[in-house]
Scaffold this active site. Structure first.
Site, mmCIF file in Angstrom:
data_model
loop_
_atom_site.group_PDB
_atom_site.id
_atom_site.type_symbol
_atom_site.label_atom_id
_atom_site.label_comp_id
_atom_site.label_asym_id
_atom_site.label_seq_id
_atom_site.Cartn_x
_atom_site.Cartn_y
_atom_site.Cartn_z
ATOM 1 N N ILE A 1 0.186 -12.095 -6.423
ATOM 2 C CA ILE A 1 0.152 -13.467 -5.908
ATOM 3 C C ILE A 1 -1.219 -13.748 -5.291
ATOM 4 O O ILE A 1 -1.692 -12.991 -4.436
ATOM 5 C CB ILE A 1 1.263 -13.675 -4.857
ATOM 6 C CG1 ILE A 1 2.637 -13.409 -5.487
ATOM 7 C CG2 ILE A 1 1.198 -15.081 -4.286
ATOM 8 C CD1 ILE A 1 3.763 -13.334 -4.491
ATOM 9 N N ASP B 1 2.410 -9.903 -1.802
ATOM 10 C CA ASP B 1 1.706 -8.820 -2.489
ATOM 11 C C ASP B 1 0.548 -9.437 -3.273
ATOM 12 O O ASP B 1 0.753 -10.129 -4.268
ATOM 13 C CB ASP B 1 2.685 -8.099 -3.428
ATOM 14 C CG ASP B 1 2.096 -6.846 -4.052
ATOM 15 O OD1 ASP B 1 0.849 -6.751 -4.135
ATOM 16 O OD2 ASP B 1 2.870 -5.982 -4.499
ATOM 17 N N HIS B 2 -0.686 -9.146 -2.830
ATOM 18 C CA HIS B 2 -1.866 -9.780 -3.424
ATOM 19 C C HIS B 2 -2.151 -9.258 -4.835
ATOM 20 O O HIS B 2 -3.004 -9.810 -5.533
ATOM 21 C CB HIS B 2 -3.077 -9.560 -2.521
ATOM 22 C CG HIS B 2 -4.099 -10.661 -2.612
ATOM 23 N ND1 HIS B 2 -4.048 -11.660 -3.567
ATOM 24 C CD2 HIS B 2 -5.212 -10.915 -1.868
ATOM 25 C CE1 HIS B 2 -5.074 -12.473 -3.403
ATOM 26 N NE2 HIS B 2 -5.792 -12.048 -2.383
ATOM 27 N N ARG B 3 -1.453 -8.206 -5.267
ATOM 28 C CA ARG B 3 -1.639 -7.741 -6.641
ATOM 29 C C ARG B 3 -1.061 -8.738 -7.636
ATOM 30 O O ARG B 3 -1.545 -8.837 -8.767
ATOM 31 C CB ARG B 3 -0.970 -6.376 -6.833
ATOM 32 C CG ARG B 3 -1.605 -5.230 -6.057
ATOM 33 C CD ARG B 3 -0.795 -3.961 -6.208
ATOM 34 N NE ARG B 3 0.566 -4.111 -5.708
ATOM 35 C CZ ARG B 3 1.502 -3.169 -5.799
ATOM 36 N NH1 ARG B 3 1.226 -2.022 -6.395
ATOM 37 N NH2 ARG B 3 2.718 -3.370 -5.308
#
Length: 439
Positions: A413, A409-411
């Site tokens: 990481i 999850d790029h939010r």
């Protein structure tokens, strides 16, 4: 003496209020004991047995396979008085008929329901525009409130005599944040485009077709995959791990584990390696609290194992991976996989995961991009290992290389964090401690 009672569908647990009947385990005339399973019910991804609440003889069955039922629905009638199971046929006196009430000449139109108004959000003033000099608070708190534009007359003081302290100001600010996050009433909410309805296509005009209804499990999988993909910004980090030494360890100890009633697999090793790296990179074992804007760091390690079943993908969870040895983990993997394939896994065994591993190596294929299992923030995908020429010590050697794909999850990481996690995971795999394998 005959006494008939109905057995109804009980409360199914948190967040569950209905299910689909998979099997009816009794027939009319059967004698059942209390807690004996009556039906098997599919709810979300689990199939559970619904027990009888009393002992008796089945006099009538109200459900059949495929029925969707909700809490309180009648399952069977039981003769709990020792009778034949037939209902009491003693005629009951009918109540006297009442004269019909004529309908009104014209029924009034229902008044439209008004959407409840959201609590008004108090706005902050410009810094220095508020005079808090007369408010019961310390000079430092009054100065802070003046700088932030907070009218302390709106803050409830909890100290003696209604005096305002710092915790009161903090609670007031948190309340403002909560109010600001409330959804706006429809009257002030900006218009959003309506969701496009699915297009109905007549495929039969091009040739012969066969229609099959989606199973309840496939509907759940479809809904959750769509939600996960649409709400999580996915990125996948790819790499390869040299598992040549790991497979040698497996060959060395596989017979020892079999004698202990366990099947030593590559997944067992990866579980152990993953939990070591998760402890080092805590963000991969976390979740995002979207409502409060907080990161939840978990002090436990419950890892989900994706299982390919005839009914569809299921992800039972192995609890406390960090507290178990390789032998116990191997037993847990085999037991949960069997229960998932037999549709005997419980709803509770599908919940509470902090990280997921999906191993497609037994099927084939190489790299793939697994979808994060919300509310988790990462998932590890493993492909099929293959022999490749690798440069080691200035020589080219054939090594068994395992393709891995880490979706996250790029939010929460970033790419650099994911790369460091992957490097540490590969090191944990390639330098696996043999003492962890010994039993």
């Amino acid at each position: 003496m005959q006494r008939i009672m109905d057995v109804k569908l009980p409360n199914l647990g948190e967040g569950a209020d209905s299910g689909t009947v998979v099997n009816v385990l009794v027939k009319e005339g059967d004698k059942v004991e209390k807690d004996q399973p009556l039906i098997e019910l599919e709810n979300e991804k689990a199939v559970a047995s619904i027990p009888s609440s009393a002992s008796g003889v089945v006099s009538k069955i109200f459900v059949k396979s495929g029925d969707k039922i909700s809490i309180g629905a009648r399952l069977v009638s039981l003769d709990v008085g020792g009778g034949s199971g037939a209902r009491d046929t003693t005629p009951v006196a009918k109540p006297a008929k009442q004269a019909p009430v004529p309908p009104p000449a014209s029924a009034p139109e229902p008044e439209p329901m008004e959407e409840p108004a959201a609590e008004p959000v108090e706005e902050l003033a410009e810094p220095g525009a508020i005079d808090n000099s007369e408010v019961a608070a310390s000079p430092s708190i009054r100065n802070m409130a003046n700088d932030l534009g907070i009218d302390l007359r709106r803050v409830k003081g909890t100290a003696r005599g209604g005096r305002i302290i710092i915790s009161d100001v903090r609670a007031y600010i948190q309340r403002l944040i909560k109010l600001a996050r409330q959804p706006k009433p429809a009257s002030v909410r900006p218009e959003t485009p309506a969701r496009r309805a699915p297009e109905q296509i007549d495929f039969s005009k091009w040739g012969e077709i066969t229609r099959k209804p989606m199973t309840p499990l496939r509907k759940v999988i479809s809904h959750r995959m769509l939600e996960n993909w649409n709400t999580i910004p996915h990125v996948t980090q790819f790499d390869e791990a040299d598992v040549s030494e790991l497979l040698e360890l497996r060959r060395k100890y596989v017979s020892v584990y079999e004698k202990k009633g366990a099947r030593l697999t590559l997944t067992s090793f990866i579980l152990k390696a993953a939990v070591i790296v998760l402890k080092k990179h805590a963000i991969f074992n976390a979740s995002l609290d979207e409502l409060n804007g907080e990161i939840i760091y978990k002090e436990y390690y419950h890892i989900g194992i994706a299982v390919d079943t005839e009914a569809g993908l299921m992800v039972p969870v192995i609890r406390d991976v960090d507290k178990k040895d390789l032998l116990q983990l191997s037993k847990d993997i085999e037991e949960l996989a069997r229960k998932a394939r037999d549709r005997k896994v419980t709803a509770e065994e599908l919940k509470g995961g902090t990280f997921t591993i999906s191993n497609q190596g037994g099927i084939g294929g190489s790299f793939f991009t697994p979808i994060v299992n919300k509310p988790e923030v990462a998932i590890l995908g493993l492909g099929k290992g293959s022999l490749k020429p690798v440069a080691r010590n200035n020589m080219i050697e054939p090594r068994m290389m395992l393709p891995i794909g880490l979706s996250y999850d790029h939010r929460l990481i970033d790419g650099g964090t994911a790369a460091r996690f992957t490097v540490d995971l590969i090191q944990a795999i390639e330098n696996f401690n043999e003492n962890e394998v010994k039993v």
